[in-house]
Design an enzyme around this catalytic site. Structure first.
Site, PDB file in Angstrom:
ATOM      1  CE  LYS A 199      37.604 -10.968   8.671  1.00  0.00           C
ATOM      2  NZ  LYS A 199      36.585 -11.025   7.600  1.00  0.00           N
TER       3      LYS A 199
ATOM      4  CE1 TYR B  33      29.882 -19.989  41.172  1.00  0.00           C
ATOM      5  CE2 TYR B  33      31.252 -20.061  39.190  1.00  0.00           C
ATOM      6  CZ  TYR B  33      30.933 -19.501  40.415  1.00  0.00           C
ATOM      7  OH  TYR B  33      31.661 -18.449  40.883  1.00  0.00           O
TER       8      TYR B  33
HETATM    9  C1  LIG Z   1      36.842 -12.118   6.737  1.00  0.00           C
HETATM   10  C2  LIG Z   1      36.805 -11.957   5.262  1.00  0.00           C
HETATM   11  C3  LIG Z   1      37.642 -12.727   4.442  1.00  0.00           C
HETATM   12  C4  LIG Z   1      38.434 -13.907   4.952  1.00  0.00           C
HETATM   13  O1  LIG Z   1      37.552 -14.989   5.091  1.00  0.00           O
HETATM   14  P1  LIG Z   1      37.988 -16.439   5.587  1.00  0.00           P
HETATM   15  O2  LIG Z   1      36.752 -17.230   5.516  1.00  0.00           O
HETATM   16  O3  LIG Z   1      38.478 -16.237   6.992  1.00  0.00           O
HETATM   17  O4  LIG Z   1      39.061 -16.917   4.689  1.00  0.00           O
HETATM   18  C5  LIG Z   1      37.693 -12.416   3.092  1.00  0.00           C
HETATM   19  N1  LIG Z   1      36.930 -11.427   2.574  1.00  0.00           N
HETATM   20  C6  LIG Z   1      36.076 -10.700   3.319  1.00  0.00           C
HETATM   21  C7  LIG Z   1      35.263  -9.637   2.697  1.00  0.00           C
HETATM   22  C8  LIG Z   1      35.979 -10.944   4.683  1.00  0.00           C
HETATM   23  O5  LIG Z   1      35.113 -10.231   5.430  1.00  0.00           O
END
Ligand SMILES: *Cc1c(COP(=O)(O)O)cnc(C)c1O
Length: 345
Positions: free
Chosen positions: A33, A242
């Site tokens: 994702k 800054y």
């Molecule tokens: C993002 C996500 C994962 C992966 O999690 P990690 O901690 O990055 O391994 C797995 N399952 C769901 C439902 C997620 O939202």
């Protein structure tokens, strides 16, 4: 060229996938994702598929449709947000498998795409996505009659192995799914490391693939090298950046480098952060600007052409600690202004 270079080691990525897959008898999928946590799904997903991943997870159907074009037919693509209004064409066309979150989504799915595969997401206590135990009891027989391909839930505290929430959620998930003859998925990276009780049939590693905690044995995947635009000498009492937050206590040499918060180098790392010139650590001076950072290179006996922010010396989690956040946010914040280079494919 002043553009910073983000180098992504696909060999290390695949080694991390293999290492996590090797810790379980379950099928190891891969979570890609958010453009593969910011690292570029177009390159990351094919590399993982070549390493053996046959199932991918994305957050929304649009990501799934894009991923299908990258991977072609074959690998299963599971969509965490389920089946939202307007998604039917994408889910059907790209052969995505939505992880249904509610009775409403279930009805929408079976009405708009009868016979199309789907999974079911159950809430075991995180109160984020999925059907609650009562909703599931009411719908369960109807849902199972439609032959879901996967039952899944997600852990809230898997990065803290001793947290009582882990066992609590495990028990809740088992109570909702024991005895049902459908594959189950419960663990992301953290859950894989909790041990086999948590694995069930399919695991869903994300951050561990990309070199982040809680997978302490992960190989580093990302190297970020930022060119030095200018070197200058400053006198005691002069300031850098800054707000005059840094005042030189002695004569110093300052490198101005071509990266800033617009590139996802979180402004909050300023007071604590370092970069590296080879094996020598160089402190950030003053505030991180949008496109520039001042760095103390007084101790170097050479003029650096570039400094390293991420690499073997410090990880996304090191930066996350400085900024009071997590490696996930550091990774997914990395901007679009880098020259991206993929190695080890
Ligand atoms: C993002 C996500 C994962 C992966 O999690 P990690 O901690 O990055 O391994 C797995 N399952 C769901 C439902 C997620 O939202």
């Amino acid at each position: 060229m002043a553009q910073a270079r983000l180098s992504i080691d696909l060999g290390a990525l695949c080694a991390n996938w293999n290492a996590l897959a090797g810790r379980t008898d379950a099928e190891a999928g891969a979570v890609v994702k958010a453009n593969a946590y910011g690292l570029g799904v177009d390159r990351v997903a094919p590399a993982l598929a070549a390493a053996g991943a046959r199932r991918f997870f994305v957050a929304v159907a649009e990501e799934g449709a894009h991923l299908r074009r990258i991977l072609g037919p074959g690998p299963e693509i599971n969509v965490f947000s389920g089946h939202m209004d307007g998604d039917a064409e994408m889910i059907g066309g790209a052969k995505l498998t939505p992880m249904i979150n509610s009775i409403d989504q279930m009805l929408r799915h079976v009405e708009s795409l009868p016979g199309h595969p789907f999974g079911i997401q159950l809430d075991s206590g995180m109160n984020r996505l999925g059907m609650e135990p009562a909703e599931w009891s009411a719908l369960r027989d109807i849902a199972l009659a439609q032959s879901p391909t996967l039952l899944m839930s997600h852990l809230a505290c898997a990065d803290e192995p001793d947290h009582p929430m882990n066992a609590h959620q495990l028990q809740a998930f088992r109570a909702m799914t024991d005895g049902i003859d459908v594959p189950r998925s419960f663990s992301a990276t953290g859950g894989i490391l909790l041990g086999r009780d948590y694995h069930f049939d399919v695991v869903r590693p994300g951050i561990g693939l990309y070199g982040g905690l809680p997978f302490v044995d992960a190989r580093p995947v990302v190297t970020l090298t930022i060119p030095v635009i200018q070197l200058r000498e400053v006198e005691p009492g002069e300031t850098v950046g800054y707000g005059n937050t840094f005042v030189a206590p002695r004569p110093m040499r300052v490198a101005t480098i071509a990266g800033g918060y617009a590139d996802g180098i979180l402004r909050a790392i300023g007071p604590e952060g370092y970069l590296w010139a080879g094996e020598q650590r160089c402190k950030i001076l003053g505030r991180v600007s949008m496109d520039l950072i001042g760095v103390d290179v007084t101790a170097l006996d050479f003029e650096p052409e570039a400094l390293e922010l991420l690499g073997l010396n410090q990880s996304v989690d090191t930066l996350a600690d400085w900024a009071g956040t997590i490696g996930y946010e550091v990774l997914t914040s990395l901007g679009l202004r880098y020259t991206r280079e993929y190695t080890g494919a």
